[in-house]
Design a protein around this motif. Structure first.
Motif, PDB file in Angstrom:
ATOM      1  N   PRO A 505      11.185  19.019 -26.285  1.00  0.00           N
ATOM      2  CA  PRO A 505      10.002  19.872 -26.239  1.00  0.00           C
ATOM      3  C   PRO A 505       9.085  19.542 -27.418  1.00  0.00           C
ATOM      4  CG  PRO A 505      11.893  21.079 -27.075  1.00  0.00           C
ATOM      5  CD  PRO A 505      12.416  19.750 -26.611  1.00  0.00           C
ATOM      6  N   LEU A 506       7.893  20.097 -27.411  1.00  0.00           N
ATOM      7  CA  LEU A 506       6.955  19.856 -28.505  1.00  0.00           C
ATOM      8  C   LEU A 506       7.560  20.312 -29.829  1.00  0.00           C
ATOM      9  CD1 LEU A 506       3.475  20.904 -27.094  1.00  0.00           C
ATOM     10  CD2 LEU A 506       4.266  18.616 -27.658  1.00  0.00           C
ATOM     11  N   LEU A 507       7.529  19.420 -30.830  1.00  0.00           N
ATOM     12  CA  LEU A 507       8.112  19.750 -32.122  1.00  0.00           C
ATOM     13  C   LEU A 507       7.090  20.295 -33.099  1.00  0.00           C
ATOM     14  CD1 LEU A 507      10.468  16.661 -32.620  1.00  0.00           C
ATOM     15  CD2 LEU A 507      11.033  18.922 -31.704  1.00  0.00           C
ATOM     16  N   LYS A 508       5.837  19.860 -32.972  1.00  0.00           N
ATOM     17  CA  LYS A 508       4.812  20.285 -33.919  1.00  0.00           C
ATOM     18  C   LYS A 508       3.506  20.541 -33.191  1.00  0.00           C
ATOM     19  CE  LYS A 508       6.463  17.967 -38.119  1.00  0.00           C
ATOM     20  NZ  LYS A 508       6.115  17.018 -39.206  1.00  0.00           N
ATOM     21  N   SER A 509       2.716  21.433 -33.759  1.00  0.00           N
ATOM     22  CA  SER A 509       1.385  21.671 -33.234  1.00  0.00           C
ATOM     23  C   SER A 509       0.567  20.393 -33.348  1.00  0.00           C
ATOM     24  CB  SER A 509       0.713  22.804 -34.015  1.00  0.00           C
ATOM     25  OG  SER A 509      -0.588  23.040 -33.532  1.00  0.00           O
ATOM     26  N   GLY A 510      -0.180  20.072 -32.312  1.00  0.00           N
ATOM     27  CA  GLY A 510      -0.976  18.851 -32.313  1.00  0.00           C
ATOM     28  C   GLY A 510      -0.305  17.672 -31.664  1.00  0.00           C
ATOM     29  N   HIS A 511       1.010  17.770 -31.398  1.00  0.00           N
ATOM     30  CA  HIS A 511       1.692  16.699 -30.694  1.00  0.00           C
ATOM     31  C   HIS A 511       1.266  16.696 -29.222  1.00  0.00           C
ATOM     32  CE1 HIS A 511       5.286  15.784 -33.575  1.00  0.00           C
ATOM     33  NE2 HIS A 511       4.124  15.722 -34.163  1.00  0.00           N
ATOM     34  N   GLY A 694       8.670  14.287 -19.698  1.00  0.00           N
ATOM     35  CA  GLY A 694       7.619  15.237 -20.049  1.00  0.00           C
ATOM     36  C   GLY A 694       8.136  16.617 -20.370  1.00  0.00           C
ATOM     37  N   LEU A 695       9.230  16.674 -21.145  1.00  0.00           N
ATOM     38  CA  LEU A 695       9.818  17.976 -21.468  1.00  0.00           C
ATOM     39  C   LEU A 695       8.855  18.854 -22.266  1.00  0.00           C
ATOM     40  CD1 LEU A 695      12.559  19.250 -20.825  1.00  0.00           C
ATOM     41  CD2 LEU A 695      13.306  18.645 -23.123  1.00  0.00           C
ATOM     42  N   GLY A 696       7.913  18.228 -22.963  1.00  0.00           N
ATOM     43  CA  GLY A 696       6.929  19.007 -23.713  1.00  0.00           C
ATOM     44  C   GLY A 696       6.005  19.824 -22.833  1.00  0.00           C
TER      45      GLY A 696
END
Length: 813
Positions: A505-511, A694-696
């Motif tokens: 999943p997304l690890l950081k804002s802006g990724h 595309g887990l993010g």
């Protein structure tokens, strides 16, 4: 290999006694001692790559680690003066602990850098933390301070930790904190100049009232080091001298004192032309000489240096100013309100972004130069891009004297610059944006996203017509040198790079939510790793790169399922890492998002965990405990048991996102990865196939599912979760939706079979008695519910399952 720093301040044994003892005072107060000797390897920076760190301050002009104002502000300030890092984890997160003496107000006794107050004051020991009323024999201002050693390695970000020395043959070998490992003569020069100029200024260096001289005796600054072995045998003859390879990134001044640094060279050339209106401080780079062998304009004399060392000369405020292309602050954010809309068009249409075809770009850059190590004969070096669809070769002849390593670095910079500038932009700004000029970087936002571009031209009319291009943002050292291990010309072994492909999943804002993650590791680290991609096993295109090695390893024990959303204090996990170090952190640090790992289960999915305690139990082996499981929506990856031998990655440096679009999801590509500086066809590269899912983009499973009776009906409710990395803030009124719209699907399960599905836009639904009778055959029969949040892009997210068959607390209250 770490050189010692000053040990004049005091001794504080780590035994819990609270002692603060001026243990060296009997020596310094002795009548036969004439001076105080210090090996000065104190840090002058805490710099990180990019702009998102505490020391980056565009308003103060601190946009590079070379700024003399910045470095000098940390001589009597910064780390070991104003603050310190209590742990390695704090250093990574830049959590700084203030240095203060709450008991007696003598902050200086805890400051390793505070030579001034140590010299100006009497000293009172503090056995068990209690200040003696009687001072030691030291007499304030009685003796001068000498720097018996002063040094800094010629390495990227060496001012962060100038006491370390890189030597692959030594067990104490180390790179400075956050260094890429690139050779950087400019950083060494800036560090030494900052210290010598600072203490050479009378306002900074008080005069003693006891002896006729200053506190720091500037005639007795001893810079480490000068090697007695004669040039060119040393350091060029690697066959004779076993340490020849260490010269380029070591502390040595021998073979460097003859270098000329760009600001000095540019000023010298300007002086020959009687030109005085300039500011060349941001012309970063170093060479051994420069030849002007014909009549030419001043502009023509400067141009080869601009080209080779990556800076532009612009006219601003009545002077010619050097602007580095590789260390530029963002001057303005360009959005709809900033654009000049002369024709009444939609502002998004007023920004034109163009990306050149790769086949039109240079496949190689070849430069001819004057070789400083071969009697100034001409030399030629070539840099190649890892893309077989480009055919052009760009050639330049530079009358610059330098060694082969630096010439190769120039060629690689020029090639990278060509490819970075392949994206160009054109737009018109409002006339009010007069402060912007060529060389400035702007952040341009359109309906296709946000990009940073460097202005290449600005023409004033009804609006300010601008052209801009992409640029290199100092991926390695700003001064342009690349990492190399063979100054002697010997062929050194280069380690293969190990990579882990991670659907996370997304690890950081802006990724980018479309993109998966990769981690790269090698020992020794070659200074960088590059990842290429192709739909077949040819036609490789560079996709992403990393400049630091990740911490990668494998589990040594089985890993059982544990509780969610609280600390797992039962399970422990033994792991072995292939390089690097792990450290324990405080519980609050874990709650703030530190010490994060990804573990791959037997199905290939990655569970994200955190570990408060990392106990060293063997060589490169650690026991992780006090865990938090299934973080960032990965609870479904926590199996009943994950057997030993599973891959584990510390989610820190060395982890990067690949470059992907939505259309790339679930497509199996060939990925080829290896060390920078090696060709894609070499044995140092490895090929793997992988398809990112595309887990993010996938919504997290909802939480707090409940089924309550309401008369004869059942009320099913839940609480949505957000996949936004910012959703953990306690200050938010509501967490971000992070989807196009709020939508859910709820499956009614009878013995595992779906008998009804509700489609909803709110987190609740009524399951009536009549519906239960129709679905289950008996309105009082047990059933389960699977609840999904819906993404308009990828559909269902993770499932929250509640129901009577699960016998959990969420059922029928």
């Amino acid at each position: 290999m770490r050189r010692t720093g000053p040990n004049i301040i005091r001794n504080r044994p780590g035994d819990g006694s609270g002692d603060v003892i001026f243990n060296m005072d009997p020596l310094w107060s002795d009548g036969d001692i004439d001076f105080i000797g210090i090996d000065n390897y104190l840090p002058l920076s805490d710099w990180r790559r990019g702009r998102d760190h505490l020391d980056y301050d565009a308003a103060a002009g601190h946009v590079t680690p070379y700024s003399l104002d910045y470095l000098q502000s940390n001589i009597e300030g910064g780390e070991y003066f104003d603050w310190y890092y209590a742990s390695a984890a704090d250093r990574v997160a830049q959590v700084r602990t203030v240095i203060e003496d709450s008991a007696y107000g003598e902050d200086w006794i805890y400051r390793q850098k505070d030579m001034r107050n140590w010299w100006l004051n009497s000293h009172h020991n503090r056995p068990s933390g209690t200040r003696d009323s009687t001072a030691t024999d030291w007499t304030e201002q009685s003796k001068p301070i000498w720097f018996t050693e002063l040094g800094c390695p010629a390495l990227d970000l060496a001012s962060n930790q100038p006491n370390v020395f890189f030597d692959p043959k030594s067990s104490e070998s180390a790179l400075p904190y956050f260094s890429s490992g690139a050779r950087d003569d400019v950083q060494q020069h800036a560090h030494l100049k900052a210290v010598i100029d600072y203490w050479g200024t009378a306002a900074n260096n008080p005069t003693s009232s006891v002896y006729a001289s200053s506190m720091i005796e500037t005639d007795s600054l001893h810079v480490w080091s000068w090697d007695a072995r004669p040039f060119p045998s040393w350091p060029l003859d690697g066959g004779t001298w076993a340490d020849a390879d260490n010269w380029q990134y070591g502390h040595w001044l021998s073979s460097r004192l003859g270098m000329v640094y760009m600001p000095d060279l540019m000023k010298h050339i300007a002086g020959d032309y009687d030109f005085t209106a300039y500011d060349f401080d941001e012309a970063f780079g170093a060479c051994d000489g420069y030849v002007i062998d014909s009549t030419m304009s001043l502009r023509s004399a400067w141009e080869p240096l601009e080209l080779a060392f990556g800076f532009d000369l612009i006219e601003t405020g009545g002077i010619i100013k050097a602007i580095s292309r590789k260390a530029i602050p963002v001057r303005a954010a360009i959005d709809q309100d900033s654009l000049h809309d002369g024709n009444g068009e939609d502002a998004g249409e007023l920004v034109t972004l163009t990306r050149a075809q790769e086949s039109e770009l240079a496949r190689a850059v070849r430069i001819t130069y004057l070789n400083a190590n071969k009697a100034y004969n001409s030399g030629t070096v070539t840099a190649w891009v890892n893309f077989t669809g480009a055919y052009n070769i760009s050639e330049s002849q530079l009358a610059i004297v330098m060694d082969e390593d630096r010439a190769q670095s120039v060629a690689e910079y020029l090639l990278n610059d060509v490819w970075a500038a392949r994206e160009t932009g054109a737009f018109s700004l409002m006339p009010s944006s007069l402060a912007l000029e060529p060389g400035d970087v702007v952040e341009v936002t359109t309906d296709r996203g946000t990009r940073e571009l460097r202005l290449t031209s600005v023409n004033d009319g009804d609006g300010r017509e601008c052209e801009a291009s992409g640029f290199i943002d100092a991926a390695l050292s700003i001064s342009g040198a690349n990492y190399s291990l063979s100054p002697s010309g010997k062929s050194n072994s280069v380690s293969k790079v190990l990579a882990r492909f991670m659907d996370l999943p997304l690890l950081k804002s802006g990724h980018d939510p479309n993109a998966g993650y990769v981690a790269m590791f090698a020992n020794p680290w070659p200074g960088g790793g590059v990842m290429l991609r192709s739909p077949s096993e040819s036609g490789w295109e560079t996709n992403t790169s990393v400049t630091a090695s990740a911490i990668i390893g494998e589990t040594l024990t089985d890993f059982a399922k544990g509780p969610l959303h609280i600390f797992d204090r039962v399970n422990v996990l033994d792991v072995e890492i292939y390089g690097g170090e792990l450290e324990s952190v405080e519980e609050l640090d874990v709650l703030n998002g530190n010490n994060v790992f990804a573990i791959q289960n037997g199905d290939g999915d990655w569970e994200i965990i955190q570990a408060q305690t990392c106990e060293l139990i063997g060589t490169n082996q650690y026991r992780l405990s006090k865990l938090i499981r299934g973080q960032r929506g990965t609870e479904s990856a926590m199996l009943e048991n994950t057997t030993a031998g599973a891959a584990i990655v510390y989610l820190g440096s060395g982890v990067a996102q690949v470059d992907m679009s939505l259309s790339d999801l679930n497509k199996s590509y060939y990925w080829r990865f290896g060390p920078v500086g090696q060709t894609v066809g070499s044995d140092h590269f490895t090929t793997e196939q992988h398809a990112f899912k595309g887990l993010g983009l996938k919504p997290f499973a909802p939480c707090h599912g409940k089924i309550k009776k309401s008369g004869t009906d059942h009320q099913i409710s839940w609480v949505r979760r957000s996949r936004s990395p910012d959703a953990d803030s306690w200050d938010l009124y509501k967490v971000p939706l992070y989807e196009d719209s709020e939508a859910y699907e709820v499956d009614i399960l009878n013995g595992g079979d779906v008998v009804r599905t509700f489609e909803l836009s709110t987190p609740a639904v009524t399951y009536s008695e009549a519906e239960r009778l129709a679905d289950l055959g008996d309105a009082s029969a047990a059933y389960d519910v699977a609840i999904y949040q819906i993404s308009q892009t990828v559909g269902r997210g993770g499932a929250l399952v509640v129901g009577e068959s699960l016998r959990n607390s969420s059922v029928l209250e």
